[in-house]
Scaffold this active site. Sequence first.
Site, PDB file in Angstrom:
ATOM      1  NE  ARG A  64      -3.398   0.061   2.882  1.00  0.00           N
ATOM      2  CZ  ARG A  64      -4.704  -0.034   2.609  1.00  0.00           C
ATOM      3  NH1 ARG A  64      -5.317   0.977   2.039  1.00  0.00           N
ATOM      4  NH2 ARG A  64      -5.383  -1.106   2.904  1.00  0.00           N
ATOM      5  CB  ALA A  65       1.525   3.873  -2.494  1.00  0.00           C
ATOM      6  CB  SER A  66      -1.038   5.683   1.771  1.00  0.00           C
ATOM      7  OG  SER A  66      -1.741   4.555   2.245  1.00  0.00           O
ATOM      8  CG  HIS A 171       2.727   5.236  -5.929  1.00  0.00           C
ATOM      9  ND1 HIS A 171       2.281   6.060  -4.924  1.00  0.00           N
ATOM     10  CD2 HIS A 171       1.615   4.795  -6.574  1.00  0.00           C
ATOM     11  CE1 HIS A 171       0.952   6.102  -4.961  1.00  0.00           C
ATOM     12  NE2 HIS A 171       0.523   5.362  -5.949  1.00  0.00           N
ATOM     13  CE1 TYR A 187      -0.110   8.653  -2.325  1.00  0.00           C
ATOM     14  CE2 TYR A 187      -1.801   7.333  -3.376  1.00  0.00           C
ATOM     15  CZ  TYR A 187      -0.968   7.554  -2.313  1.00  0.00           C
ATOM     16  OH  TYR A 187      -0.985   6.685  -1.247  1.00  0.00           O
ATOM     17  CG  HIS A 216      -2.214   7.945  -9.564  1.00  0.00           C
ATOM     18  ND1 HIS A 216      -0.948   8.110  -9.076  1.00  0.00           N
ATOM     19  CD2 HIS A 216      -2.868   7.190  -8.657  1.00  0.00           C
ATOM     20  CE1 HIS A 216      -0.841   7.500  -7.909  1.00  0.00           C
ATOM     21  NE2 HIS A 216      -2.000   6.926  -7.623  1.00  0.00           N
ATOM     22  CD  GLU A 276      -5.140   4.554  -6.763  1.00  0.00           C
ATOM     23  OE1 GLU A 276      -4.400   5.175  -6.028  1.00  0.00           O
ATOM     24  OE2 GLU A 276      -6.152   5.049  -7.289  1.00  0.00           O
ATOM     25  NE  ARG A 282     -10.237   1.993   0.170  1.00  0.00           N
ATOM     26  CZ  ARG A 282      -9.628   1.407   1.185  1.00  0.00           C
ATOM     27  NH1 ARG A 282     -10.317   0.673   2.038  1.00  0.00           N
ATOM     28  NH2 ARG A 282      -8.342   1.553   1.369  1.00  0.00           N
TER      29      ARG A 282
END
Lengths: 325, 325
Positions: A64-66, A171, A187, A216, A276, A282
């Site tokens: 998870r990038a975050s 990323h 991002y 993205h 994603e 979501r």
Amino acid sequence: MATTPPPPTPFGIGGTKAFNNTSLPSPDKMKLQISDDQIRDSLEGAQLKLQAERGTDLTIFSPRASAMGHHEGDAAVSEIWTTISNDMIHRAVSLYPDNFVGVGQLPQAPGVDPGNCIPELERMVNELGFIGCNLNPDPSGGYWTDPPMFDKWWYPVYEKMCELDVPAMIHVTRSCNPNFHFTGSHYICADTTVFMQLVESDLFNDFPELKFIIPHGGGAVPYHWGRYRGLAQAMDKMLDDHVMNNVYFDTCVYHQPGIDLLTKVIPIKNILFASEMVGAVRGIDPETGFNFDDTKRYIDSSAALSDADKQAIFEDNTRRVFSRM
Amino acid sequence: MATTPPPPTPFGIGGTKAFNNTSLPSPDKMKLQISDDQIRDSLEGAQLKLQAERGTDLTIFSPRASAMGHHEGDAAVSEIWTTISNDMIHRAVSLYPDNFVGVGQLPQAPGVDPGNCIPELERMVNELGFIGCNLNPDPSGGYWTDPPMFDKWWYPVYEKMCELDVPAMIHVTRSCNPNFHFTGSHYICADTTVFMQLVESDLFNDFPELKFIIPHGGGAVPYHWGRYRGLAQAMDKMLDDHVMNNVYFDTCVYHQPGIDLLTKVIPIKNILFASEMVGAVRGIDPETGFNFDDTKRYIDSSAALSDADKQAIFEDNTRRVFSRM
């Protein structure tokens, strides 16, 4: 893998998120506390369920990038957390080898020579069987205090990537700068910024085999494709030769008009299917009745794309870029 | 003003550029050394020539954004330079009152309370007859060290803007961070970043009359309109109510597919005709044979826009936003 393969975009699982809670015991202890059943439970209700529902069959499973969090703690913390995160991905991939293939994060830290990433890059590829890495262009988390990606600062990582024949998903992680909302600004701006760094430099002259995926949908780049063509032209460069043999955009663009623009202006060979999942956006789009991030629908619905184009975007391009797959 | 009016986008004239050369005498002395004839010469061969060639009739004449230079020197330097720059715009506008109307810069400086801008904002509107201002969301020039635009830090400027009934063009100046190419990255990222700051905050609840113009077609925002709708929805906000009564995008998008996306997804009432002229991208697009930044052609050529839409974009929206015009 059939016709609708891997989202080369970062996402995570419930289990890995928990490590970001600083009130928990140290990561080293936490590592032991997640069972295979817990991993299965987390995945069955999320990534695997969505694979089945949306009609994809193989996911490139990455951090998870975050939660990469390169600006949290120091290089030693980043190294521990990176090892745990990559090991967790390896466990998930090993539990579902038909559904997942791994990509890992690197133990980056702001101001720290990226050469510190080499051992983990070698480990994730040679020992864990990963097919690529995430590379964070701004380990400071929104203050952009490290050198641009064309700087020789980064060359040790590029040399190892080329030697191992793995691409990097470019990323950032979560922003600690209150100016930048992470999914709504940091991002997208990082995507745009790195692309322009590649335009203004000659990085791919030094590394003709280097492969970068910009997520993205390339940030702002396709929308401003005329601007980038014009800026490159003013530097006596042509984007096709100068960057587009090495740079790929994913399809994490969450509405039909955006995907239509992407596929109209960017060469099909440079577009990789992704969503994603589970990621930044979501909800269900009230205009369509489907999830914003159900990107397969946008590609499927594109009137301008031929079957061969779709096959390239869904599978063939991804196999070419992730050549170890 | 006929059907094809003002680019509300920053650009400059040859004369103002010269001040950016630090080898020259102090700005205060330079002020005396540009004659009206020199100003005429500079404009006749550039802005006025292009107005005639491209078929626009009134230009909102504002500072060249890249030369605002808020990160150069300190607040005192910024104040001197701002005064000179705005005075020069006033001279240009006074020489060609049928062709130009003025917008000015503010004496911002990183870390300095924006309340310092109030006197110049009052002067430019009440004494110079300007109809708007440029407001730089990142006076640091690419390190983003000041608070986000929803912070009360900025409220003195907003209060004065509302009192004077002038909109702000939200525009950064040149970047001193090597990560950010100014026209290829810093500008576009600032646009995107500020839009997301407005989405995540409730600024327009406090200032329902405040008007912001986000240049370069809104940065990455229209391309990622699904993402922004989804992120807003997850915060129980609707973009239409929450920001789109106060935010306007210009048409500085330098290819037909970009303009087509902009006009498709963004409400027509929120789009203002503009071209950076003379600005960031000055070459001729080999795909069309016309200048990349000749944006009037893209609007004229749009099959999806009605004559009423075009009239709104070219003139009516701009008159509504710049209500002092």
